[in-house]
Design an enzyme around this catalytic site. Structure first.
Site, PDB file in Angstrom:
ATOM      1  N   GLY A 127      -3.947   5.846  -3.236  1.00 30.56           N
ATOM      2  CA  GLY A 127      -4.316   6.997  -3.498  1.00 30.56           C
ATOM      3  C   GLY A 127      -4.175   8.360  -3.211  1.00 30.56           C
ATOM      4  N   ASN A 128      -3.174   8.798  -3.848  1.00 29.15           N
ATOM      5  CA  ASN A 128      -2.354   9.783  -4.254  1.00 29.15           C
ATOM      6  C   ASN A 128      -2.517   9.966  -5.520  1.00 29.15           C
ATOM      7  OD1 ASN A 128      -1.327  10.425  -2.015  1.00 29.15           O
ATOM      8  ND2 ASN A 128      -0.165   8.790  -2.110  1.00 29.15           N
TER       9      ASN A 128
ATOM     10  N   LYS B  69      -2.774   2.094  12.618  1.00 25.91           N
ATOM     11  CA  LYS B  69      -2.607   2.835  11.309  1.00 25.91           C
ATOM     12  C   LYS B  69      -2.282   3.943  11.170  1.00 25.91           C
ATOM     13  CE  LYS B  69      -2.725   2.833   7.065  1.00 25.91           C
ATOM     14  NZ  LYS B  69      -2.146   3.010   5.549  1.00 25.91           N
TER      15      LYS B  69
ATOM     16  N   LYS C 141      -5.322  -2.182   1.248  1.00 26.21           N
ATOM     17  CA  LYS C 141      -6.202  -1.834  -0.188  1.00 26.21           C
ATOM     18  C   LYS C 141      -5.959  -2.725  -0.938  1.00 26.21           C
ATOM     19  CE  LYS C 141      -3.516   0.845  -4.065  1.00 26.21           C
ATOM     20  NZ  LYS C 141      -2.356   0.673  -2.556  1.00 26.21           N
TER      21      LYS C 141
ATOM     22  N   LYS D 232       2.565  -4.221  -0.668  1.00 24.40           N
ATOM     23  CA  LYS D 232       2.695  -4.381  -1.592  1.00 24.40           C
ATOM     24  C   LYS D 232       3.144  -5.719  -2.180  1.00 24.40           C
ATOM     25  CE  LYS D 232       2.643   0.846  -2.174  1.00 24.40           C
ATOM     26  NZ  LYS D 232       1.022   0.770  -2.587  1.00 24.40           N
TER      27      LYS D 232
HETATM   28  P1  ADP Z   1       0.176   3.963  -2.643  1.00 20.99           P
HETATM   29  O1  ADP Z   1      -0.508   5.424  -2.117  1.00 20.99           O
HETATM   30  O2  ADP Z   1       0.239   3.811  -3.579  1.00 20.99           O
HETATM   31  O3  ADP Z   1      -0.272   2.720  -1.688  1.00 20.99           O
HETATM   32  P2  ADP Z   1       2.771   4.457  -0.420  1.00 20.99           P
HETATM   33  O4  ADP Z   1       2.725   6.125  -0.726  1.00 20.99           O
HETATM   34  O5  ADP Z   1       1.802   3.287   0.423  1.00 20.99           O
HETATM   35  O6  ADP Z   1       2.168   4.399  -2.100  1.00 20.99           O
HETATM   36  O7  ADP Z   1       3.682   3.118  -0.949  1.00 20.99           O
HETATM   37  C1  ADP Z   1       4.607   4.447  -2.025  1.00 20.99           C
HETATM   38  C2  ADP Z   1       5.539   4.272  -1.238  1.00 20.99           C
HETATM   39  O8  ADP Z   1       6.331   3.405  -0.568  1.00 20.99           O
HETATM   40  C3  ADP Z   1       6.716   4.902  -2.057  1.00 20.99           C
HETATM   41  O9  ADP Z   1       6.431   6.408  -2.076  1.00 20.99           O
HETATM   42  C4  ADP Z   1       8.177   5.086  -1.506  1.00 20.99           C
HETATM   43  O10 ADP Z   1       9.002   5.663  -0.523  1.00 20.99           O
HETATM   44  C5  ADP Z   1       7.751   3.831  -0.311  1.00 20.99           C
HETATM   45  N1  ADP Z   1       8.666   2.727  -0.270  1.00 20.99           N
HETATM   46  C6  ADP Z   1       8.827   2.309   1.161  1.00 20.99           C
HETATM   47  N2  ADP Z   1       9.844   0.921   0.855  1.00 20.99           N
HETATM   48  C7  ADP Z   1      10.136   1.161  -0.322  1.00 20.99           C
HETATM   49  C8  ADP Z   1      11.081   0.194  -1.271  1.00 20.99           C
HETATM   50  N3  ADP Z   1      11.962  -0.616   0.169  1.00 20.99           N
HETATM   51  N4  ADP Z   1      11.489   0.807  -2.079  1.00 20.99           N
HETATM   52  C9  ADP Z   1      10.685   1.497  -2.541  1.00 20.99           C
HETATM   53  N5  ADP Z   1       9.860   2.115  -2.416  1.00 20.99           N
HETATM   54  C10 ADP Z   1       9.721   1.803  -0.932  1.00 20.99           C
HETATM   55 MG    MG Z   2      -0.108   2.624   0.819  1.00 24.96          MG
END
Ligand code: ADP
Ligand code: MG
Length: 307
Positions: free
Chosen positions: A10-11, A126, A208, A270
């Protein structure tokens, strides 16, 4: 070249702090540029996207306005599919035209069947939307809204059930196989349940990346590419001994999940989505950042998850 399923965060579409329309358009155009580079390589692309900041904005508008009936979450989710789909569809279309690539882009309003019995309906966890000060949060709680408190204030919490099946998957497959670029299952899809053969929306949001992996398998994608704001998933993330992961097998990934290396609600879904995709027959999943997308497909960036 085969089909590639791409999920963007989303970002990559809206920065919640600087969310003016010009900034939003700049981010969209930047994202569209990267997607078109992948299309130029000859891949059939299916695209999905997050909607966290956008659904947060819709809820905030409803909350602050006080003049209209708030809409349920499935309806808010549908609105974000239209909003983001429109912006991406137009921008990708413009860029394709500029590069003289004769391809159509469509956005498909997508419903996703969710697990009705999921514990998250009883115990939502959530967090979504704005942070509220205590006095405001108390009022919202009186009105039946579930809230939790964290460091930055109070936030609404909602159910995030597991996605089971994409309702429109056959239509999406047909479109992709006719060479059309499809934007689908935005925001994880509009959550619905089927009771006595009737579909109905539910008060929830869906991750997502998890829906993206279902769609990736449904369209027979070889690669599931998850683009976010970090270049690689890491072990000991944010600590002195952080180690970025170049490649891991699904069993290694599962072990790292158990060991708690990935953030709940951010990196963990993810990795789960990547594992689910490969276990269901996908060739590999890659987690990377938007600006490294092409390099990631060529194996020169990102974290690759293989069988
Ligand atoms: P998106 O909007 O792309 O789904 P999220 O904020 O949900 O983004 O997920 C990405 C974030 O996950 C990164 O910005 C990071 O801060 C965080 N993160 C948490 N654990 C990890 C990890 N083990 N390795 C890398 N990033 C991580
Ligand atoms: Mg996310």
């Amino acid at each position: 070249m085969g089909t590639i399923m791409i999920a963007i965060g989303g970002n990559a579409i809206l920065n919640p702090e600087k969310g003016n329309p010009q900034e939003q358009q700049r981010l969209i155009d930047n994202t569209a540029g990267e997607i078109v580079e992948i299309i130029r390589k000859g891949y059939d692309v299916v695209l999905t996207h997050g909607n966290g900041p956008q659904i947060g904005n819709i809820l905030a508008m409803q909350e602050e306005c006080g003049l209209v009936h708030p809409q349920p979450l499935d309806v808010c989710g549908a609105q974000t599919q239209g909003l983001i789909g429109y912006l991406l569809q137009q921008s990708i279309g413009n860029r394709l035209k500029e590069k003289r690539i004769n391809k159509q882009v469509v956005t498909l309003l997508t419903q996703v069947l969710v697990d009705d019995s999921c514990v998250s309906f009883e115990n939502p966890t959530k967090p979504i939307g704005l942070y509220y000060p205590e006095f405001k949060a108390r009022k919202m709680i009186e009105n039946g809204i579930r809230m939790i408190m964290d460091k930055k204030g109070y936030r609404r919490v909602v159910a995030s059930p597991m996605p089971k099946k994409i309702v429109e998957e056959e239509a999406i497959k047909d479109l992709v196989h006719s060479g059309i670029i499809v934007i689908a299952a935005g925001g994880g899809g509009i959550p619905v349940v089927r009771r006595n053969d009737i579909l109905a929306g539910v008060e929830a949001v869906v991750d997502k990346d998890l829906t993206g992996s279902l769609l990736a398998n449904a369209v027979g994608a070889e690669t599931f590419l998850i683009l976010t704001d970090v270049e690689k998933a890491a072990l000991f993330y944010g600590k002195k001994n952080q180690v970025d992961i170049d490649e891991m097998t699904v069993s290694e990934a599962e072990r790292y999940i158990k060991e708690g290396h990935f953030g709940k609600g951010s990196m963990e879904p993810k990795i789960l989505a990547a594992v689910q995709f490969v276990r269901s027959g996908g060739k590999h999943a890659i987690i990377s950042s938007l600006d490294k997308a092409l390099q990631a497909i060529e194996g020169r960036a990102g974290t690759k998850i293989t069988a």
